[in-house]
Design a protein around this motif. Sequence first.
Motif, short mmCIF file in Angstrom:
data_model
loop_
_atom_site.label_atom_id
_atom_site.label_comp_id
_atom_site.label_asym_id
_atom_site.label_seq_id
_atom_site.Cartn_x
_atom_site.Cartn_y
_atom_site.Cartn_z
N GLY A 1 6.12 -11.65 4.93
CA GLY A 1 7.53 -11.34 4.80
C GLY A 1 7.90 -9.90 5.14
O GLY A 1 7.04 -9.02 5.30
N LEU A 2 9.20 -9.67 5.24
CA LEU A 2 9.76 -8.37 5.62
C LEU A 2 9.34 -7.30 4.61
O LEU A 2 9.49 -7.47 3.41
CB LEU A 2 11.28 -8.48 5.68
N HIS A 3 8.84 -6.17 5.13
CA HIS A 3 8.36 -5.10 4.26
C HIS A 3 8.26 -3.80 5.06
O HIS A 3 8.44 -3.77 6.27
CB HIS A 3 6.99 -5.46 3.67
N LEU A 4 7.95 -2.71 4.35
CA LEU A 4 7.65 -1.43 4.98
C LEU A 4 6.41 -0.85 4.28
O LEU A 4 5.86 -1.47 3.38
CB LEU A 4 8.85 -0.47 4.91
N HIS A 5 5.98 0.34 4.72
CA HIS A 5 4.75 0.94 4.19
C HIS A 5 5.07 2.31 3.56
O HIS A 5 5.11 3.32 4.27
CB HIS A 5 3.72 1.12 5.30
N PRO A 6 5.26 2.37 2.25
CA PRO A 6 5.57 3.65 1.60
C PRO A 6 4.35 4.58 1.55
O PRO A 6 3.21 4.14 1.74
CB PRO A 6 6.00 3.22 0.20
N LEU A 7 4.61 5.85 1.30
CA LEU A 7 3.57 6.88 1.09
C LEU A 7 2.72 7.15 2.34
O LEU A 7 1.58 7.59 2.26
CB LEU A 7 2.66 6.50 -0.08
N SER A 8 3.27 6.87 3.51
CA SER A 8 2.61 7.21 4.77
C SER A 8 3.70 7.52 5.78
O SER A 8 4.88 7.30 5.52
CB SER A 8 1.73 6.05 5.25
N PHE A 9 3.31 8.05 6.95
CA PHE A 9 4.35 8.36 7.94
C PHE A 9 4.17 7.59 9.25
O PHE A 9 5.13 7.37 9.98
CB PHE A 9 4.44 9.87 8.18
N ILE B 1 -5.83 -6.15 11.91
CA ILE B 1 -6.23 -5.08 10.99
C ILE B 1 -5.08 -4.10 10.90
O ILE B 1 -4.61 -3.58 11.91
CB ILE B 1 -7.50 -4.37 11.51
N SER B 2 -4.60 -3.87 9.69
CA SER B 2 -3.48 -2.96 9.47
C SER B 2 -3.97 -1.64 8.88
O SER B 2 -5.04 -1.59 8.25
CB SER B 2 -2.44 -3.60 8.55
N PHE B 3 -3.16 -0.59 9.03
CA PHE B 3 -3.59 0.73 8.57
C PHE B 3 -2.39 1.64 8.40
O PHE B 3 -1.31 1.40 8.95
CB PHE B 3 -4.59 1.35 9.56
N ASN B 4 -2.59 2.70 7.62
CA ASN B 4 -1.58 3.74 7.41
C ASN B 4 -2.17 5.12 7.67
O ASN B 4 -3.38 5.33 7.47
CB ASN B 4 -1.06 3.70 5.97
N TYR B 5 -1.31 6.05 8.07
CA TYR B 5 -1.71 7.44 8.28
C TYR B 5 -0.80 8.38 7.50
O TYR B 5 0.40 8.14 7.37
CB TYR B 5 -1.64 7.80 9.77
N ALA B 6 -1.42 9.46 7.00
CA ALA B 6 -0.67 10.54 6.35
C ALA B 6 -1.10 11.86 6.99
O ALA B 6 -1.92 11.88 7.90
CB ALA B 6 -0.94 10.54 4.84
N TRP B 7 -0.54 12.96 6.50
CA TRP B 7 -0.92 14.29 7.02
C TRP B 7 -1.04 15.27 5.86
O TRP B 7 -0.40 15.13 4.84
CB TRP B 7 0.06 14.78 8.08
N ARG B 8 -1.97 16.23 6.04
CA ARG B 8 -2.20 17.20 4.95
C ARG B 8 -2.59 18.55 5.54
O ARG B 8 -3.03 18.65 6.64
CB ARG B 8 -3.32 16.70 4.05
#
Length: 205
Positions: A114-122, A198-205
């Motif tokens: 279902g419809l969604h987004l990915h919080p805590l990543s950019f 395969i799904s994934f998220n990226y952040a920056w620091r």
Amino acid sequence: MSTRIHFATQVYCAPLQKTGLKKLNDELATECDQLLDFDDDGREWSETNYPGGYTSYASMNELHRFSSTFEGLERKIAKHVKAYAKALDFDLRGREVFMTDCWVNMMPPGTNHGLHLHPLSFISGTYYVRTPAGCPGIKFEDPRLDRFMAAPPRKTKTAPENETFITYPAEAGNVVLFESWLRHEVPANQSEEERISISFNYAWR
């Protein structure tokens, strides 16, 4: 022209690499099958939250830290993420861009997401491992949709930049990247075989 495009939403789609995709995808598919057999918690969570399918999202979602195959995939994806971040004109100020989580999605016939987004990543994305003929792509929603108010419907033939929904076909070996706030879904798998991504998220620091 007197009309210009502003506030554009950019989606990135490209083959992961030029050669060797079949071998890599065979290795990934084998590990996905092994994970399905091993991950009791993931199968139990999927029964309620991913009916008909399997995802390791809530159980084993850092696969790049535990598998050399997924670690290799992370290195390959990172090159695409850097190119995408550059195209978006992000000022990273010399900071590191890194994969925070990575998980498997296995969609037998009839399964949907279902419809969604990915919080805590950019930046988020998906890599396609198995895409049988007729399986669904990833469908993106115009982020301004709830603000259209009294707008008339779009024409049947609409320019891509004016669509309210756009679907990128699922093609084995392709990586699709998008900004994490962009809502998306995967319609029901109408093919007769299992779709693996395969799904994934990226952040920056």
